[in-house]
Scaffold this motif. Structure first.
Motif, PDB file in Angstrom:
ATOM      1  N   LEU A  53      68.973  56.518  90.778  1.00 19.21           N
ATOM      2  CA  LEU A  53      69.647  57.113  92.125  1.00 19.21           C
ATOM      3  C   LEU A  53      70.702  58.131  91.722  1.00 19.21           C
ATOM      4  N   ILE A  54      71.319  58.049  90.698  1.00 18.28           N
ATOM      5  CA  ILE A  54      72.452  59.233  90.334  1.00 18.28           C
ATOM      6  C   ILE A  54      71.297  60.490  90.302  1.00 18.28           C
ATOM      7  N   ASN A  55      70.217  60.546  89.444  1.00 21.09           N
ATOM      8  CA  ASN A  55      69.493  61.736  89.134  1.00 21.09           C
ATOM      9  C   ASN A  55      69.040  62.341  90.525  1.00 21.09           C
ATOM     10  N   GLU A  56      68.427  61.350  91.490  1.00 23.28           N
ATOM     11  CA  GLU A  56      68.106  61.831  92.735  1.00 23.28           C
ATOM     12  C   GLU A  56      69.273  62.657  93.630  1.00 23.28           C
ATOM     13  N   MET A  57      70.344  61.916  93.794  1.00 30.41           N
ATOM     14  CA  MET A  57      71.196  62.291  94.814  1.00 30.41           C
ATOM     15  C   MET A  57      72.092  63.459  94.198  1.00 30.41           C
ATOM     16  N   SER A  58      72.103  63.697  92.977  1.00 32.89           N
ATOM     17  CA  SER A  58      73.123  64.628  92.578  1.00 32.89           C
ATOM     18  C   SER A  58      72.323  65.967  92.597  1.00 32.89           C
ATOM     19  N   ASN A  59      71.257  66.151  92.894  1.00 33.15           N
ATOM     20  CA  ASN A  59      70.345  67.256  93.256  1.00 33.15           C
ATOM     21  C   ASN A  59      71.056  68.091  94.241  1.00 33.15           C
ATOM     22  N   TYR A 103      85.663  60.507 100.747  1.00 37.49           N
ATOM     23  CA  TYR A 103      84.480  60.070 100.006  1.00 37.49           C
ATOM     24  C   TYR A 103      83.206  59.534 100.750  1.00 37.49           C
ATOM     25  N   VAL A 104      82.003  59.648 100.274  1.00 40.61           N
ATOM     26  CA  VAL A 104      80.820  58.812 100.961  1.00 40.61           C
ATOM     27  C   VAL A 104      80.985  57.475  99.952  1.00 40.61           C
ATOM     28  N   LEU A 105      81.345  56.229 100.423  1.00 45.16           N
ATOM     29  CA  LEU A 105      81.486  55.167  99.536  1.00 45.16           C
ATOM     30  C   LEU A 105      79.897  54.548  99.569  1.00 45.16           C
ATOM     31  N   MET A 106      79.550  54.210  98.521  1.00 48.00           N
ATOM     32  CA  MET A 106      78.167  53.782  98.514  1.00 48.00           C
ATOM     33  C   MET A 106      78.085  52.595  97.621  1.00 48.00           C
ATOM     34  N   PRO A 107      78.543  51.149  98.222  1.00 43.18           N
ATOM     35  CA  PRO A 107      78.671  49.857  97.484  1.00 43.18           C
ATOM     36  C   PRO A 107      77.463  49.123  97.394  1.00 43.18           C
ATOM     37  N   HIS A 108      77.047  48.517  96.319  1.00 44.64           N
ATOM     38  CA  HIS A 108      76.115  47.809  96.077  1.00 44.64           C
ATOM     39  C   HIS A 108      76.766  46.039  96.047  1.00 44.64           C
ATOM     40  N   SER A 109      75.776  45.216  96.997  1.00 45.06           N
ATOM     41  CA  SER A 109      76.321  43.749  96.792  1.00 45.06           C
ATOM     42  C   SER A 109      77.611  43.554  96.983  1.00 45.06           C
ATOM     43  N   ILE A 110      78.309  43.006  95.927  1.00 45.00           N
ATOM     44  CA  ILE A 110      79.635  42.320  96.286  1.00 45.00           C
ATOM     45  C   ILE A 110      80.696  43.636  96.367  1.00 45.00           C
ATOM     46  N   SER A 111      80.250  44.631  96.036  1.00 40.76           N
ATOM     47  CA  SER A 111      81.163  46.006  96.129  1.00 40.76           C
ATOM     48  C   SER A 111      81.344  46.290  97.805  1.00 40.76           C
ATOM     49  N   ALA A 128      82.242  58.301 104.889  1.00 44.85           N
ATOM     50  CA  ALA A 128      81.215  57.368 105.479  1.00 44.85           C
ATOM     51  C   ALA A 128      81.034  56.382 104.407  1.00 44.85           C
ATOM     52  N   VAL A 129      80.188  55.276 104.931  1.00 46.99           N
ATOM     53  CA  VAL A 129      80.027  54.232 104.060  1.00 46.99           C
ATOM     54  C   VAL A 129      78.318  53.883 103.937  1.00 46.99           C
ATOM     55  N   VAL A 130      77.718  53.907 102.699  1.00 45.82           N
ATOM     56  CA  VAL A 130      76.242  53.546 102.756  1.00 45.82           C
ATOM     57  C   VAL A 130      76.305  52.265 102.019  1.00 45.82           C
ATOM     58  N   GLY A 131      75.683  51.195 102.343  1.00 43.81           N
ATOM     59  CA  GLY A 131      75.447  49.817 101.569  1.00 43.81           C
ATOM     60  C   GLY A 131      74.349  49.878 101.203  1.00 43.81           C
ATOM     61  N   ILE A 132      74.260  49.393  99.774  1.00 45.73           N
ATOM     62  CA  ILE A 132      72.915  48.994  99.243  1.00 45.73           C
ATOM     63  C   ILE A 132      72.888  47.450  99.122  1.00 45.73           C
ATOM     64  N   ASP A 133      72.051  46.876 100.021  1.00 43.93           N
ATOM     65  CA  ASP A 133      72.156  45.165 100.250  1.00 43.93           C
ATOM     66  C   ASP A 133      73.386  44.955 100.091  1.00 43.93           C
ATOM     67  N   MET A 279      65.722  56.262  99.140  1.00 41.85           N
ATOM     68  CA  MET A 279      67.180  55.950  99.724  1.00 41.85           C
ATOM     69  C   MET A 279      67.912  57.616  99.572  1.00 41.85           C
ATOM     70  N   SER A 280      67.746  58.162  98.534  1.00 41.94           N
ATOM     71  CA  SER A 280      68.218  59.427  98.479  1.00 41.94           C
ATOM     72  C   SER A 280      67.983  60.413  99.542  1.00 41.94           C
ATOM     73  N   GLU A 281      66.623  60.491 100.003  1.00 44.92           N
ATOM     74  CA  GLU A 281      66.291  61.193 101.131  1.00 44.92           C
ATOM     75  C   GLU A 281      67.010  60.845 102.523  1.00 44.92           C
ATOM     76  N   THR A 282      67.050  59.331 102.469  1.00 38.70           N
ATOM     77  CA  THR A 282      67.471  58.764 103.757  1.00 38.70           C
ATOM     78  C   THR A 282      69.026  59.173 103.778  1.00 38.70           C
ATOM     79  N   VAL A 283      69.588  59.140 102.737  1.00 37.97           N
ATOM     80  CA  VAL A 283      71.423  59.337 102.749  1.00 37.97           C
ATOM     81  C   VAL A 283      71.414  61.008 103.129  1.00 37.97           C
ATOM     82  N   LEU A 284      70.600  61.687 102.582  1.00 40.58           N
ATOM     83  CA  LEU A 284      70.568  63.224 102.960  1.00 40.58           C
ATOM     84  C   LEU A 284      70.508  63.562 104.624  1.00 40.58           C
ATOM     85  N   LYS A 285      69.271  62.700 104.934  1.00 35.68           N
ATOM     86  CA  LYS A 285      69.369  62.928 106.643  1.00 35.68           C
ATOM     87  C   LYS A 285      70.516  62.291 107.279  1.00 35.68           C
TER      88      LYS A 285
END
Length: 294
Positions: A53-59, A103-111, A128-133, A279-285
């Motif tokens: 995910l880092i590699n995709e979104m950091s582009n 920041y765009v906070l992007m928490p996974h699970s319990i975060s 913004a907040v982007v939750g990963i399940d 996920m990266s494409e969706t976040v960009l949109k």
């Protein structure tokens, strides 16, 4: 063995000092948004786990991964794992590195619980907040569930060698369930080594034991209505007898911002193991939509 492995696999990011303990932070990329990735409970190294995910979104954006105390290359702490301490430490790390918000906070699970607290207490710092399940505090009451728990005796798994033995017997069980090539060979080797020396340490156990109180502190909180939220959720088809599903719950958590939405995906709870590109494409949109509506 532990010292040999730690020498062989030095930290790949940088450290900041927080109350005499070192916290490890990794950053990659540049762009108009700063996306802060926050990991789930017990993820051995967030930096390693989020690699695809880092590699995709950091582009297109700056991506920051903070490894809380007890995770990855960060030190352990004697501070209680309260939501106040955890969020305070994350904010301190960002400020020390002069990584400016919002920041765009992007928490996974319990975060998701920590992101709820962060956005509620410091809304001016959250774009913004982007939750990963993501686990949100109101979910437990909605589904009449208890917080997840980890037996206290698991804190001895690494010190007495049980974690190392488990990794030796079946190392694949502690690796991401991703297609070949999704994670680098070096990443997988480091993940196994770190699981052996640091898995289920005292801070992870303390965090699990503190979850009940952290949920109670945040259960009545909601994301500020003007903050856009995007929820990635598993499309697993599960529905309770009274018709409740994760999707119907997340609908109750959407904010009034016109960009707020839910995006179902097929996959594991760790959706980024297999869905990072989508996920990266969706976040960009999503972020473009926010900008267009400003």
């Amino acid at each position: 063995m532990k010292l040999v492995e730690q020498h062989k696999y030095p930290a790949i990011g940088q450290y900041v000092q927080i109350e005499n303990q070192r916290m490890h932070i990794y950053t990659k990329g540049n762009g108009p948004n700063t996306i802060v990735l926050l990991s789930g409970l017990g993820t051995v190294s967030p930096v390693l786990d989020f690699e695809p995910l880092i590699n995709e979104m950091s582009n297109h954006n700056r991506v920051v991964v903070l490894e809380p105390f007890g995770y990855g290359w960060s030190d352990k702490t004697d501070k209680k794992r309260t939501v106040e301490h955890i969020v305070g430490e994350l904010r301190s790390a960002l400020q020390q590195l002069n990584i400016k918000g919002p920041y765009v906070l992007m928490p996974h699970s319990i975060s998701g619980i920590y992101s709820m607290y962060y956005a509620h207490e410091y809304p001016e710092e959250v774009k913004a907040v982007v939750g990963i399940d993501a686990t949100l505090p109101a979910a437990l009451a909605y589904f009449n569930e208890s917080p997840p728990a980890i037996p206290g005796y698991m804190r001895y798994a690494a010190p007495i060698g049980l974690a190392r033995l488990a990794v030796y017997l079946d190392g694949s069980a502690y690796l991401p369930l991703a297609s070949e090539g999704a994670y680098s060979d070096e990443n997988l080797a480091m993940t196994k080594a770190m699981t052996a020396w640091n898995g289920y340490n005292k801070n992870v156990i303390q965090e699990a034991s503190e979850l009940g109180d952290n949920v109670r502190k945040t259960a009545q909180m909601s994301f500020p209505s003007d903050i856009p939220v995007l929820f990635f959720t598993r499309d697993d088809g599960r529905v309770s007898e009274d018709g409740r599903s994760q999707f119907t719950f997340l609908q109750t958590q959407l904010t009034d911002h016109p960009s707020s939405t839910i995006f179902p995906l097929q996959g594991h709870h760790y959706l980024h193991w297999t869905k990072s590109k989508e996920m990266s494409e969706t976040v960009l949109k999503f972020l473009k939509d926010i900008k267009d509506k400003e």
